[in-house]
Design a protein around this motif. Structure first.
Motif, PDB file in Angstrom:
ATOM      1  N   THR A 181       1.197  -0.978  -0.131  1.00 18.47           N
ATOM      2  CA  THR A 181      -0.292   0.129  -0.083  1.00 18.47           C
ATOM      3  C   THR A 181       0.670   1.952  -0.451  1.00 18.47           C
ATOM      4  OG1 THR A 181      -0.512   0.087   2.560  1.00 18.47           O
ATOM      5  CG2 THR A 181      -1.267  -1.297   1.063  1.00 18.47           C
ATOM      6  N   ARG A 182       2.134   1.227  -0.199  1.00 22.78           N
ATOM      7  CA  ARG A 182       2.544   2.136  -0.004  1.00 22.78           C
ATOM      8  C   ARG A 182       4.523   1.755  -0.542  1.00 22.78           C
ATOM      9  NH1 ARG A 182       3.698   5.522   5.569  1.00 22.78           N
ATOM     10  NH2 ARG A 182       5.385   6.399   4.543  1.00 22.78           N
ATOM     11  N   PRO A 183       5.431   2.533  -1.060  1.00 24.56           N
ATOM     12  CA  PRO A 183       6.467   2.631  -0.821  1.00 24.56           C
ATOM     13  C   PRO A 183       7.102   1.764   0.273  1.00 24.56           C
ATOM     14  CG  PRO A 183       6.209   4.877  -2.572  1.00 24.56           C
ATOM     15  CD  PRO A 183       5.135   4.526  -0.888  1.00 24.56           C
ATOM     16  N   ILE A 184       8.521   0.875  -0.303  1.00 24.89           N
ATOM     17  CA  ILE A 184       8.672   0.283   0.819  1.00 24.89           C
ATOM     18  C   ILE A 184      10.787   1.180   0.873  1.00 24.89           C
ATOM     19  CG2 ILE A 184      10.042  -2.024   1.426  1.00 24.89           C
ATOM     20  CD1 ILE A 184       8.574  -3.248   0.182  1.00 24.89           C
ATOM     21  N   TYR A 185      10.037   1.381   1.920  1.00 23.70           N
ATOM     22  CA  TYR A 185      12.268   2.346   1.814  1.00 23.70           C
ATOM     23  C   TYR A 185      13.156   1.500   1.616  1.00 23.70           C
ATOM     24  CZ  TYR A 185       9.190   5.918   4.883  1.00 23.70           C
ATOM     25  OH  TYR A 185       8.648   6.944   5.512  1.00 23.70           O
ATOM     26  N   VAL A 231      -3.740  -6.703  20.826  1.00 24.40           N
ATOM     27  CA  VAL A 231      -3.257  -7.241  19.405  1.00 24.40           C
ATOM     28  C   VAL A 231      -3.510  -6.344  18.749  1.00 24.40           C
ATOM     29  CG1 VAL A 231      -3.183  -9.690  18.162  1.00 24.40           C
ATOM     30  CG2 VAL A 231      -3.199  -9.913  20.646  1.00 24.40           C
ATOM     31  N   ILE A 232      -2.907  -6.092  17.922  1.00 26.03           N
ATOM     32  CA  ILE A 232      -3.038  -5.386  16.333  1.00 26.03           C
ATOM     33  C   ILE A 232      -2.910  -5.059  15.295  1.00 26.03           C
ATOM     34  CG2 ILE A 232      -3.360  -2.523  15.937  1.00 26.03           C
ATOM     35  CD1 ILE A 232      -2.873  -0.811  18.634  1.00 26.03           C
ATOM     36  N   GLN A 233      -3.772  -5.730  14.714  1.00 26.97           N
ATOM     37  CA  GLN A 233      -3.151  -6.186  13.740  1.00 26.97           C
ATOM     38  C   GLN A 233      -3.984  -6.022  12.133  1.00 26.97           C
ATOM     39  OE1 GLN A 233      -1.066  -9.850  14.824  1.00 26.97           O
ATOM     40  NE2 GLN A 233      -1.448  -9.763  12.233  1.00 26.97           N
ATOM     41  N   GLY A 234      -3.110  -6.611  11.192  1.00 21.51           N
ATOM     42  CA  GLY A 234      -3.699  -5.808   9.236  1.00 21.51           C
ATOM     43  C   GLY A 234      -4.328  -6.958   9.655  1.00 21.51           C
ATOM     44  N   ASP A 235      -6.043  -6.894   8.898  1.00 21.61           N
ATOM     45  CA  ASP A 235      -6.643  -8.000   8.201  1.00 21.61           C
ATOM     46  C   ASP A 235      -6.106  -8.875   6.761  1.00 21.61           C
ATOM     47  OD1 ASP A 235      -6.894  -5.602   6.375  1.00 21.61           O
ATOM     48  OD2 ASP A 235      -8.982  -5.827   6.884  1.00 21.61           O
ATOM     49  N   PRO A 262      -7.494  -1.891   8.805  1.00 24.56           N
ATOM     50  CA  PRO A 262      -8.444  -2.738   7.331  1.00 24.56           C
ATOM     51  C   PRO A 262      -6.746  -1.807   6.404  1.00 24.56           C
ATOM     52  CG  PRO A 262      -9.529  -1.209   8.747  1.00 24.56           C
ATOM     53  CD  PRO A 262      -8.538  -1.257   9.461  1.00 24.56           C
ATOM     54  N   GLY A 263      -7.556  -3.134   5.872  1.00 28.62           N
ATOM     55  CA  GLY A 263      -6.269  -2.819   4.222  1.00 28.62           C
ATOM     56  C   GLY A 263      -5.404  -3.087   4.204  1.00 28.62           C
ATOM     57  N   THR A 264      -4.504  -3.583   5.612  1.00 27.68           N
ATOM     58  CA  THR A 264      -3.112  -4.120   5.451  1.00 27.68           C
ATOM     59  C   THR A 264      -2.802  -5.260   6.506  1.00 27.68           C
ATOM     60  OG1 THR A 264      -3.287  -3.206   8.470  1.00 27.68           O
ATOM     61  CG2 THR A 264      -3.271  -1.794   6.632  1.00 27.68           C
ATOM     62  N   ALA A 267       2.751  -5.746   8.337  1.00 25.78           N
ATOM     63  CA  ALA A 267       3.308  -4.411   9.205  1.00 25.78           C
ATOM     64  C   ALA A 267       2.620  -3.110   9.334  1.00 25.78           C
ATOM     65  CB  ALA A 267       4.622  -3.667   8.820  1.00 25.78           C
ATOM     66  N   PRO A 268       1.139  -2.824  10.092  1.00 31.36           N
ATOM     67  CA  PRO A 268      -0.021  -2.266   9.391  1.00 31.36           C
ATOM     68  C   PRO A 268       0.641  -0.933  10.133  1.00 31.36           C
ATOM     69  CG  PRO A 268      -0.627  -3.408  11.944  1.00 31.36           C
ATOM     70  CD  PRO A 268       1.222  -4.070  10.595  1.00 31.36           C
ATOM     71  N   PHE A 269       1.514  -0.695  10.909  1.00 25.57           N
ATOM     72  CA  PHE A 269       2.094   0.745  10.939  1.00 25.57           C
ATOM     73  C   PHE A 269       3.127   0.696  10.626  1.00 25.57           C
ATOM     74  CE2 PHE A 269       4.874  -2.980  13.048  1.00 25.57           C
ATOM     75  CZ  PHE A 269       6.191  -3.076  11.537  1.00 25.57           C
ATOM     76  N   TYR A 270       3.162   0.512   9.365  1.00 21.98           N
ATOM     77  CA  TYR A 270       3.963   0.755   8.619  1.00 21.98           C
ATOM     78  C   TYR A 270       2.926   1.227   6.872  1.00 21.98           C
ATOM     79  CZ  TYR A 270       6.899   1.803   4.288  1.00 21.98           C
ATOM     80  OH  TYR A 270       7.693   1.605   3.595  1.00 21.98           O
ATOM     81  N   GLU A 271       1.998   0.493   7.025  1.00 17.52           N
ATOM     82  CA  GLU A 271       1.125   0.176   5.966  1.00 17.52           C
ATOM     83  C   GLU A 271       0.398   1.898   5.898  1.00 17.52           C
ATOM     84  OE1 GLU A 271       0.043  -2.560   3.752  1.00 17.52           O
ATOM     85  OE2 GLU A 271       0.739  -3.368   4.951  1.00 17.52           O
ATOM     86  N   GLN A 272       0.378   2.004   7.483  1.00 18.64           N
ATOM     87  CA  GLN A 272      -0.551   3.157   7.608  1.00 18.64           C
ATOM     88  C   GLN A 272      -1.183   3.496   9.016  1.00 18.64           C
ATOM     89  OE1 GLN A 272      -3.318   4.558   5.715  1.00 18.64           O
ATOM     90  NE2 GLN A 272      -3.875   2.735   4.492  1.00 18.64           N
ATOM     91  N   PRO A 273       0.347   4.262   9.122  1.00 15.56           N
ATOM     92  CA  PRO A 273       0.353   4.550  10.719  1.00 15.56           C
ATOM     93  C   PRO A 273      -0.390   5.783  11.340  1.00 15.56           C
ATOM     94  CG  PRO A 273       1.825   5.838   8.901  1.00 15.56           C
ATOM     95  CD  PRO A 273       1.686   4.417   7.983  1.00 15.56           C
ATOM     96  N   GLU A 274      -0.797   6.011  10.435  1.00 12.55           N
ATOM     97  CA  GLU A 274      -2.166   7.431  11.563  1.00 12.55           C
ATOM     98  C   GLU A 274      -3.405   6.396  11.511  1.00 12.55           C
ATOM     99  OE1 GLU A 274      -3.960   9.930   8.358  1.00 12.55           O
ATOM    100  OE2 GLU A 274      -1.086  11.407   8.450  1.00 12.55           O
ATOM    101  N   ALA A 275      -3.774   4.952  10.860  1.00 14.05           N
ATOM    102  CA  ALA A 275      -4.754   4.818  11.949  1.00 14.05           C
ATOM    103  C   ALA A 275      -4.203   3.608  12.413  1.00 14.05           C
ATOM    104  CB  ALA A 275      -5.767   3.583  10.426  1.00 14.05           C
TER     105      ALA A 275
END
Length: 289
Positions: A181-185, A231-235, A262-264, A267-275
């Motif tokens: 969902t976002r570029p990988i550094y 537990v905070i997960q990507g779905d 949702p949609g991650t 690594a949801p903290f990387y894909e959607q850090p705000e959420a």
């Protein structure tokens, strides 16, 4: 990759420290602020740089934040005696020694993937954490049957336990770690190449081997620990079924079930850090941290 010239620039407001442990010096990004400290531990074939997008979130302003490279990763030293330093028990102990040296008391620990397993192991060793956040970490093992039951089979799992995966397979694994969902550094690919392959092999041998390991039973630890666990997960988790975690016994699971970004993926903290930060902030508020 040689570690001699390897570096990861610290985010704004953070300072790089090197903390002595029996396994070697651990590299730490630290920013001072109010307690309890938030301690972040990365996963397999990664480094503290994985958390860079999350650390930019306002949630972290004014807090004491510590982001560790485990032995054999990032800017930390390779293990001095790999067969000793890269077991689950030794990796967790190195983290605890570093936290004690930094005078960090009762932190909230966020463990991602392998980092979450180390957090559970540290609790099993008696660590006095305020709370634990797990992302990409299904409590399981030690023992091959339980671990194989949880994780999906596939060629990428050969990277998790392999000392010398091909460059192509390692790159594919890193892309699976961070999602699409976002570029990988580029630095995250560098971190994967820098990661000591002996660490992957030795901790896997320690957990899967025929000799009973010293590591604590992960499911027993989370069932008996009475402090809060989120537990905070990507779905779209690619390595295991995250919804199956709700069926485990938990001593104190936040909101009684896993929370999803949702949609991650892994690594949801990387894909959607705000959420992700919004859920983490809610957890910290609920526990008064």
């Amino acid at each position: 990759m040689s570690t001699r010239y390897y570096s990861e620039p610290a985010p704004p407001g953070f300072v790089l420290q090197k903390v002595e442990t029996p396994a070697g010096r651990l590299a730490v990004w630290e920013r001072h602020g109010r307690e309890p400290a938030l301690v972040l531990i990365h996963g397999n074939s990664a480094s503290k740089a994985a958390f860079r997008p999350l650390l930019a979130q306002p949630l972290f302003n004014g807090r004491r934040v510590v982001v560790l490279d485990m032995p054999g990763a990032g800017e930390s030293d390779d293990g001095r005696e790999p067969e000793r330093d890269y077991t689950f028990t030794a990796l967790a102990q190195a983290v605890l020694v570093a936290l004690a040296d930094m005078k960090i008391v009762a932190p909230v620990v966020l463990g991602w993937s392998l980092g979450g397993h180390l957090g559970i192991e540290a609790i099993g060793q008696g660590a006095d954490f305020r709370a634990l956040v797990l992302t990409g970490t299904p409590p399981c093992g030690p023992g091959r049957a339980e671990v194989d039951e949880v994780f999906y089979p596939g060629e990428l799992m050969a990277v998790v336990t392999g000392e010398s995966p091909s460059p192509e397979l390692l790159n594919a694994y890193i892309r699976a770690l961070y999602g699409a969902t976002r570029p990988i550094y580029f630095e995250l690919f560098n971190a994967g190449r820098r990661f000591d392959g002996r660490l992957r092999r030795i901790f896997a041998d320690n957990i899967f081997g025929s000799d009973p390991p010293r590591a604590k039973r992960q499911r027993q630890v989370v069932a008996e620990w009475k402090k809060p666990i989120a537990v905070i997960q990507g779905d779209n988790e690619p390595f295991f079924d995250p919804r199956g975690l709700d069926a485990l016994r938990w001593g104190n699971l936040w909101r009684g079930k896993g929370q999803f970004v949702p949609g991650t993926g892994h690594a949801p903290f990387y894909e959607q850090p705000e959420a992700y930060a919004s859920l983490l902030d809610a957890f910290l508020r609920d526990i008064g941290a």
